[in-house]
Motif scaffolding. Structure first.
Motif, mmCIF file in Angstrom:
data_model
loop_
_atom_site.group_PDB
_atom_site.id
_atom_site.type_symbol
_atom_site.label_atom_id
_atom_site.label_comp_id
_atom_site.label_asym_id
_atom_site.label_seq_id
_atom_site.Cartn_x
_atom_site.Cartn_y
_atom_site.Cartn_z
ATOM 1 N N LEU A 87 -85.501 23.458 98.964
ATOM 2 C CA LEU A 87 -85.384 24.739 98.277
ATOM 3 C C LEU A 87 -86.644 25.083 97.484
ATOM 4 N N ASP A 88 -87.289 24.067 96.907
ATOM 5 C CA ASP A 88 -88.523 24.273 96.143
ATOM 6 C C ASP A 88 -89.400 23.042 96.344
ATOM 7 N N PRO A 89 -90.308 23.064 97.317
ATOM 8 C CA PRO A 89 -91.103 21.874 97.648
ATOM 9 C C PRO A 89 -91.912 21.299 96.483
ATOM 10 N N THR A 90 -92.269 22.130 95.504
ATOM 11 C CA THR A 90 -93.078 21.616 94.394
ATOM 12 C C THR A 90 -92.243 21.020 93.270
ATOM 13 N N LEU A 91 -90.966 21.382 93.199
ATOM 14 C CA LEU A 91 -90.095 20.967 92.084
ATOM 15 C C LEU A 91 -90.803 21.221 90.747
ATOM 16 N N SER A 92 -91.388 22.403 90.633
ATOM 17 C CA SER A 92 -92.232 22.737 89.495
ATOM 18 C C SER A 92 -91.476 22.818 88.177
ATOM 19 N N PHE A 93 -90.160 22.911 88.206
ATOM 20 C CA PHE A 93 -89.358 23.022 86.985
ATOM 21 C C PHE A 93 -89.249 21.699 86.250
ATOM 22 N N GLY A 94 -89.473 20.582 86.935
ATOM 23 C CA GLY A 94 -89.321 19.272 86.314
ATOM 24 C C GLY A 94 -90.656 18.684 85.904
ATOM 25 N N PRO A 95 -90.658 17.834 84.872
ATOM 26 C CA PRO A 95 -91.894 17.148 84.507
ATOM 27 C C PRO A 95 -92.367 16.288 85.684
ATOM 28 N N PRO A 96 -93.631 16.424 86.081
ATOM 29 C CA PRO A 96 -94.106 15.705 87.276
ATOM 30 C C PRO A 96 -93.861 14.198 87.233
ATOM 31 N N GLU A 97 -94.035 13.578 86.067
ATOM 32 C CA GLU A 97 -93.825 12.123 85.995
ATOM 33 C C GLU A 97 -92.350 11.772 86.174
ATOM 34 N N GLN A 98 -91.446 12.630 85.698
ATOM 35 C CA GLN A 98 -90.015 12.382 85.862
ATOM 36 C C GLN A 98 -89.608 12.569 87.328
ATOM 37 N N VAL A 99 -90.136 13.605 87.958
ATOM 38 C CA VAL A 99 -89.848 13.857 89.373
ATOM 39 C C VAL A 99 -90.344 12.692 90.215
ATOM 40 N N GLN A 100 -91.558 12.227 89.925
ATOM 41 C CA GLN A 100 -92.134 11.112 90.689
ATOM 42 C C GLN A 100 -91.355 9.826 90.464
ATOM 43 N N ALA A 101 -90.945 9.588 89.220
ATOM 44 C CA ALA A 101 -90.166 8.379 88.918
ATOM 45 C C ALA A 101 -88.839 8.385 89.678
ATOM 46 N N LEU A 102 -88.179 9.545 89.726
ATOM 47 C CA LEU A 102 -86.920 9.636 90.467
ATOM 48 C C LEU A 102 -87.164 9.402 91.951
ATOM 49 N N ALA A 103 -88.203 10.023 92.496
ATOM 50 C CA ALA A 103 -88.517 9.841 93.916
ATOM 51 C C ALA A 103 -88.811 8.373 94.221
ATOM 52 N N ASN A 104 -89.531 7.700 93.328
ATOM 53 C CA ASN A 104 -89.851 6.281 93.529
ATOM 54 C C ASN A 104 -88.585 5.425 93.490
ATOM 55 N N GLU A 105 -87.684 5.715 92.560
ATOM 56 C CA GLU A 105 -86.438 4.950 92.464
ATOM 57 C C GLU A 105 -85.576 5.143 93.718
ATOM 58 N N VAL A 106 -85.490 6.378 94.166
ATOM 59 C CA VAL A 106 -84.719 6.661 95.380
ATOM 60 C C VAL A 106 -85.322 5.920 96.565
ATOM 61 N N LEU A 107 -86.637 5.969 96.670
ATOM 62 C CA LEU A 107 -87.324 5.291 97.768
ATOM 63 C C LEU A 107 -87.128 3.778 97.691
ATOM 64 N N LYS A 108 -87.204 3.226 96.489
ATOM 65 C CA LYS A 108 -87.013 1.780 96.307
ATOM 66 C C LYS A 108 -85.618 1.360 96.771
ATOM 67 N N HIS A 109 -84.623 2.142 96.429
ATOM 68 C CA HIS A 109 -83.261 1.796 96.838
ATOM 69 C C HIS A 109 -83.011 2.086 98.313
ATOM 70 N N GLN A 110 -83.770 3.013 98.867
ATOM 71 C CA GLN A 110 -83.658 3.285 100.299
ATOM 72 C C GLN A 110 -84.132 2.071 101.086
ATOM 73 N N TRP A 111 -85.190 1.432 100.627
ATOM 74 C CA TRP A 111 -85.705 0.265 101.342
ATOM 75 C C TRP A 111 -84.818 -0.953 101.157
ATOM 76 N N LYS A 112 -84.108 -1.028 100.046
ATOM 77 C CA LYS A 112 -83.181 -2.144 99.844
ATOM 78 C C LYS A 112 -82.007 -2.065 100.813
ATOM 79 N N ASN A 113 -81.555 -0.876 101.073
ATOM 80 C CA ASN A 113 -80.385 -0.666 101.914
ATOM 81 C C ASN A 113 -80.650 0.589 102.745
#
Length: 150
Positions: A87-113
């Motif tokens: 819906l919004d590829p930049t996710l400009s409404f969120g703080p960039p470090e928070q968006v990146q941290a969430l993406a990293n956590e999701v990715l980390k758990h994706q690789w676990k399972n």
């Protein structure tokens, strides 16, 4: 007697305040504040209301992804984050470090399972199929090698 009346008045006042707060439209900022404060149940209600009012809101789906991640529901969090990015590829409404941290956590758990329990179930089913097929092929081959009975 006065304390009973004051308790009754206090409960009526609390019910009135609750009715006023639910009558107001929920906003993504309210949901974000509740998430930041760790009030996940209240945040869940507000996010559900925001999504009902604005189903194509990237910010609402991003907040839902944050909530689901906080609850440990990683596959669902990944889906909501992907939807927010569509819906919004930049996710400009969120703080960039928070968006990146969430993406990293999701990715980390994706690789676990990688595929959740469904992926393991599919792998087990495929292995079972290979074993049964091998057993049947082996049986047919063994049967062909035996001389015919007279």
């Amino acid at each position: 007697m006065l304390t009973i009346q004051s308790k009754h008045l206090a409960s009526l006042f609390a019910a009135f305040v609750l009715a006023l707060s639910t009558a107001q439209a929920a906003t993504p900022d309210q949901a974000s504040s509740l998430l930041d404060a760790g009030h996940l149940t209240q945040a869940d209600h507000v996010i559900a209301q925001v999504l009902a009012d604005q189903p194509h809101s990237a910010q609402a789906h991003y907040l839902d992804a944050r909530l689901l991640a906080a609850e440990g529901k990683w596959p669902l969090a990944e889906q909501e984050l992907e939807l927010a990015r569509r819906l919004d590829p930049t996710l400009s409404f969120g703080p960039p470090e928070q968006v990146q941290a969430l993406a990293n956590e999701v990715l980390k758990h994706q690789w676990k399972n990688p595929s959740g329990f469904a992926g393991y179930g599919q792998a087990a089913l495929a292995a079972l199929f290979v074993l049964i097929s091998g057993y049947l092929v082996f049986g047919v081959m063994r049967h062909r090698r035996q001389p015919p009975k007279v």
